[in-house]
Design a protein around this motif. Structure first.
Motif, PDB file in Angstrom:
ATOM      1  N   GLN A 122       0.845  -1.272   0.063  1.00  0.00           N
ATOM      2  CA  GLN A 122       0.321  -0.144   0.036  1.00  0.00           C
ATOM      3  C   GLN A 122       0.874   1.275  -0.084  1.00  0.00           C
ATOM      4  N   PRO A 154      -5.103   4.247   4.083  1.00  0.00           N
ATOM      5  CA  PRO A 154      -5.234   4.859   2.904  1.00  0.00           C
ATOM      6  C   PRO A 154      -6.560   5.760   2.852  1.00  0.00           C
ATOM      7  N   THR A 185      -9.469   6.307   1.469  1.00  0.00           N
ATOM      8  CA  THR A 185     -10.560   5.683   0.607  1.00  0.00           C
ATOM      9  C   THR A 185     -11.847   6.620   0.554  1.00  0.00           C
ATOM     10  N   ASP A 186     -12.911   6.034  -0.444  1.00  0.00           N
ATOM     11  CA  ASP A 186     -14.054   6.980  -0.342  1.00  0.00           C
ATOM     12  C   ASP A 186     -14.856   6.883   0.919  1.00  0.00           C
ATOM     13  N   ARG A 213     -13.358   9.580   3.385  1.00  0.00           N
ATOM     14  CA  ARG A 213     -13.486  10.875   3.029  1.00  0.00           C
ATOM     15  C   ARG A 213     -15.044  11.296   3.272  1.00  0.00           C
ATOM     16  N   GLU A 237     -12.034  -1.801   7.066  1.00  0.00           N
ATOM     17  CA  GLU A 237     -11.569  -2.000   5.742  1.00  0.00           C
ATOM     18  C   GLU A 237     -10.561  -2.734   5.519  1.00  0.00           C
TER      19      GLU A 237
END
Length: 561
Positions: A302, A506, A508-509, A512, A531
Motif C-alpha cells: 500500500q 489509505p 478511501t471514499d 473521505r 476495511e
C-alpha cells in the motif's frame, strides 16, 4: 603476514578507502615509532575490532576474548608494566617451552624480540583488542580503576568556578579532558547508542547513553570536571562557551573507530550547569530499506502504491524518536531517480542524500518552513519533503503544492494514523482540501528487536492466547513467544537493533465521507480497521509471533495495549 596484506584485507572488506590509505601512508612516514595497526585505530580510520579481525582473517593468528585473559600477571618482573602499556601487550600464559602473549599488533617484531630477550623463551602471539588489553593489564597489575577515574586524576581542576573563561578554555584543551570526551563518544559508538546525555547535578555529573531507545548510565567524569567537559564539547561544536544562559545548537563531524559520524549537539541551561545532548548520526548503520525498517506484506504494498502516485500528500505520524525521519528518507531514496527533482526543507537536515536538494530551515533569519516552501514551488520540483507540518500556513502551502501536481511528504506528531486527520482539521485546514489532497497516513513506533543469538522461546499459555486472540495470526499449532536472555553479541541486553511497527490508513471514499461529516478520529479508525487496516498493536503482535520482538516491547510503545 606483511602490513600490506593487512591493508589489502581492510580494503577488500570496505573498512579502508583509497584516500584513507594515502593518509595512513603519509602519517606513517612521520610517525616511524608507531605501528601501522595502531595508527589505523588512533586516526579513527578503523575500529579495534576491524584490525583484529583482519589479522585473524590472514589465517596466522587467533583472537582472544576479554573474558579469557588471566587475572594474575603472567610475565616476569623483567618486563615492566610501562613497556606492556606502551606496546599494548599482555601476558597470557607460560610453559617450559614458550611464553604466550596477546598483542594489539601481532606483526610488531620489535616488541616480540624484546619479550624474547626479557623472558629467554620463544614467544607465541595471539590477537586482542587494544582497549581490552589495556583494561586487562590494569586488572593483572592491581590498577583496576576505570579509565575515567584515571583521567580525572590527571586533570588539574581547581575551584576557580565557571567564570574564569580563559582558564576554562585551557582546561577544555588539556589532554585528559579531550580523552574523557573521546572516551564517552567511543563508548557510545561501540554500544550503537543513538544519543549521549550529559547532565550536571549538584553532587555529580551523569552520562547516559540511549541504546535501542532505552537510556543506560555509564561511567562519568568527576563532578569537578563538569565545566571543562561541557566546554570541550561546545568548542568541538563551534558554540559560544561564554554563553551559558541560553540554549545553543551545533554540529560536530568526527572520525572514530573507523566510522565517519555527524554529531548534533544541543545544550540547555539547568540549575547546576548546561545539560548537553549529542545525537549520533551514523550513515553506515542507517539502512534506508523498507523491509529492514519493518515494512512487510500489505502495508509495504500500500505504501509503495501511494508513493507511486504523481501528486498528493503522504503523512508519517508518531511521537519524537519513532523513526519518522528514517522512513521519510527511505521513501525519498525510493523516489530519487534522475527523472524527478526533489527538494526538502528540514530542521535539522539529518542525512545528506546525493541528488536531493536539501534546505536547512533557519527561523532566526526568517527562513521558516512556510517561507522556504513558497520559494520551493518556483523551483519546479516533482517531490517536496517538509520536515514537519507545524502550523496552518505550512499545511496550506503543502495542500496548494499537492493541488498543483506535486507529491508532498511530511510528518506530524500524533498518536495514530486517524489522529493525523483530526490534527490537520484542528489546525484550521478545510476538510474538502484535506480529502482531495491526502493520499495516505502512516503511523509508526519503534520496538527493540530480540538478539537472534540468545533469544529463547516458550509456549504461550492458553489464557494469554485467548485474551490477546493470538490465533488470529497463527491459527495452527502452539504459539511460541520469545524472550530476551543476554549474551556477548548483544552486550547482555537480550535485544539488538530496532524496527518499526506500523499502521497505514489509505484515503478511501468511505474515509473521505467520514472526514466531510466531521467524524472523530475513533470513528475513522474503526472504519479503517473494518476495511482491513492493521493497527500498530496488531502489527506488533504479528512481529511478536514471528519471534522478532517481545510482547513487553509492543505493550511499552502502543496505547491500545
Amino acid at each position: 603476514m606483511a602490513y600490506q596484506s593487512l591493508l589489502k584485507i581492510l580494503q577488500e572488506k570496505n573498512k579502508l578507502s583509497a584516500s584513507e590509505l594515502k593518509k595512513v601512508e603519509r602519517v606513517k612516514k612521520t610517525s616511524v615509532a608507531e605501528s601501522l595497526a595502531l595508527l589505523l585505530v588512533k586516526l579513527g580510520l578503523c575500529s579495534e575490532l576491524d584490525v583484529a579481525d583482519a589479522f585473524v582473517e590472514s589465517g596466522q593468528f587467533e583472537k582472544m576474548a576479554s573474558d579469557q585473559y588471566p587475572l594474575e600477571r603472567q610475565l616476569p618482573e623483567t618486563v615492566s608494566l610501562r613497556f606492556l602499556k606502551n606496546y599494548h601487550v599482555i601476558g597470557f600464559g607460560e610453559t617450559e617451552d614458550a611464553v604466550t602473549v596477546v598483542m594489539m599488533d601481532p606483526e610488531d617484531q620489535f616488541t616480540i624480540d624484546a619479550l624474547r630477550l626479557a623472558t629467554s623463551k620463544p614467544i607465541i602471539v595471539k590477537v586482542g583488542l587494544l582497549s581490552e588489553i589495556d583494561a586487562a593489564l590494569d586488572v593483572q597489575y592491581g590498577e583496576d580503576r576505570s579509565k575515567m577515574d584515571k583521567l580525572v586524576d590527571d586533570l588539574a581542576v581547581d575551584d576557580l568556578g565557571e567564570e574564569d573563561l580563559e582558564h576554562l578554555k585551557d582546561l577544555a584543551s588539556e589532554a585528559p579532558v579531550i580523552k574523557m570526551v573521546n572516551l564517552i563518544m567511543q563508548r557510545a559508538i561501540e554500544t550503537r547508542a543513538s544519543d549521549i546525555h550529559i547532565e550536571p547535578f549538584e553532587q555529580s555529573l551523569k552520562v547516559r547513553l540511549r541504546i535501542d531507545g532505552v537510556l543506560q548510565e555509564i561511567d562519568a567524569p568527576n563532578v569537578k570536571s563538569t565545566a571543562a567537559v561541557i566546554s570541550r564539547i561546545k568548542i568541538m561544536a563551534k558554540l559560544n562557551i561564554a554563553e551559558r544562559r541560553l540554549p545553543q545548537d551545533g554540529r560536530i563531524k568526527v572520525q572514530m573507530l573507523g566510522k565517519e559520524l555527524d554529531l548534533r549537539v544541543s545544550t540547555i541551561p539547568t540549575m547546576h550547569g548546561e545539560s548537553v545532548v549529542i545525537r549520533l548520526l551514523d550513515k553506515e548503520n542507517t539502512v534506508l530499506d523498507f523491509a529492514a525498517l519493518g515494512f512487510a506484506g500489505r502495508h509495504l504494498q500500500q505504501f509503495i502504491e501511494v508513493l507511486a502516485q504523481p501528486h498528493g500528500i503522504i503523512l508519517i505520524t508518531g511521537p519524537t524518536g519513532s523513526g519518522k525521519s528514517t522512513t521519510m528518507y527511505a521513501a525519498l531514496k525510493q523516489l530519487n531517480t534522475s527523472e524527478r527533482k526533489i527538494i526538502t526543507v528540514e530542521d535539522p537536515v539529518e542525512y545528506q542524500m546525493e541528488g536531493i536538494n536539501q534546505i536547512q530551515a533557519k527561523p532566526q533569519i526568517g527562513l521558516t518552513f512556510a517561507s522556504a516552501l513558497r520559494s520551493i514551488v518556483r523551483q519546479d520540483p516533482d517531490v517536496i519533503m517538509i520536515g514537519e507540518m507545524r502550523d496552518l500556513e505550512t499545511a496550506r502551502i503543502a495542500v496548494q503544492s499537492a493541488l498543483t501536481g506535486h507529491l508532498v511528504l511530511s510528518t506530524l506528531h500524533t498518536n495514530d494514523a486517524a489522529g493525523g486527520i483530526t490534527r490537520l482539521l484542528d489546525m484550521g485546514l478545510e476538510e474538502y482540501l484535506l480529502t482531495s489532497t491526502v493520499n495516505g497516513i502512516l503511523a509508526q513506533r519503534l520496538v527493540r528487536k530480540l538478539c537472534p543469538v540468545c533469544k529463547t522461546g516458550v509456549v504461550a499459555p492458553p489464557e494469554l492466547v485467548k485474551e490477546l486472540r493470538l490465533h488470529r495470526y497463527a491459527p495452527e499449532g502452539d504459539i511460541v513467544l520469545y524472550k530476551p536472555v543476554g549474551c556477548a553479541a548483544c552486550a547482555g541486553m537480550g535485544y539488538r537493533g530496532r524496527l518499526a511497527i506500523i499502521e497505514f490508513l489509505p484515503m478511501t471514499d468511505p474515509v473521505r465521507k467520514l472526514i466531510m461529516a466531521h467524524e472523530e478520529a475513533g470513528a475513522i479508525q474503526k472504519l479503517a480497521v473494518a476495511e482491513g487496516m492493521q493497527t500498530l498493536y496488531e502489527n506488533g503482535l504479528v512481529k511478536v509471533i514471528e519471534g522478532i520482538t517481545t510482547l513487553e516491547e509492543v505493550m511499552r510503545v502502543t496505547s491500545e495495549a
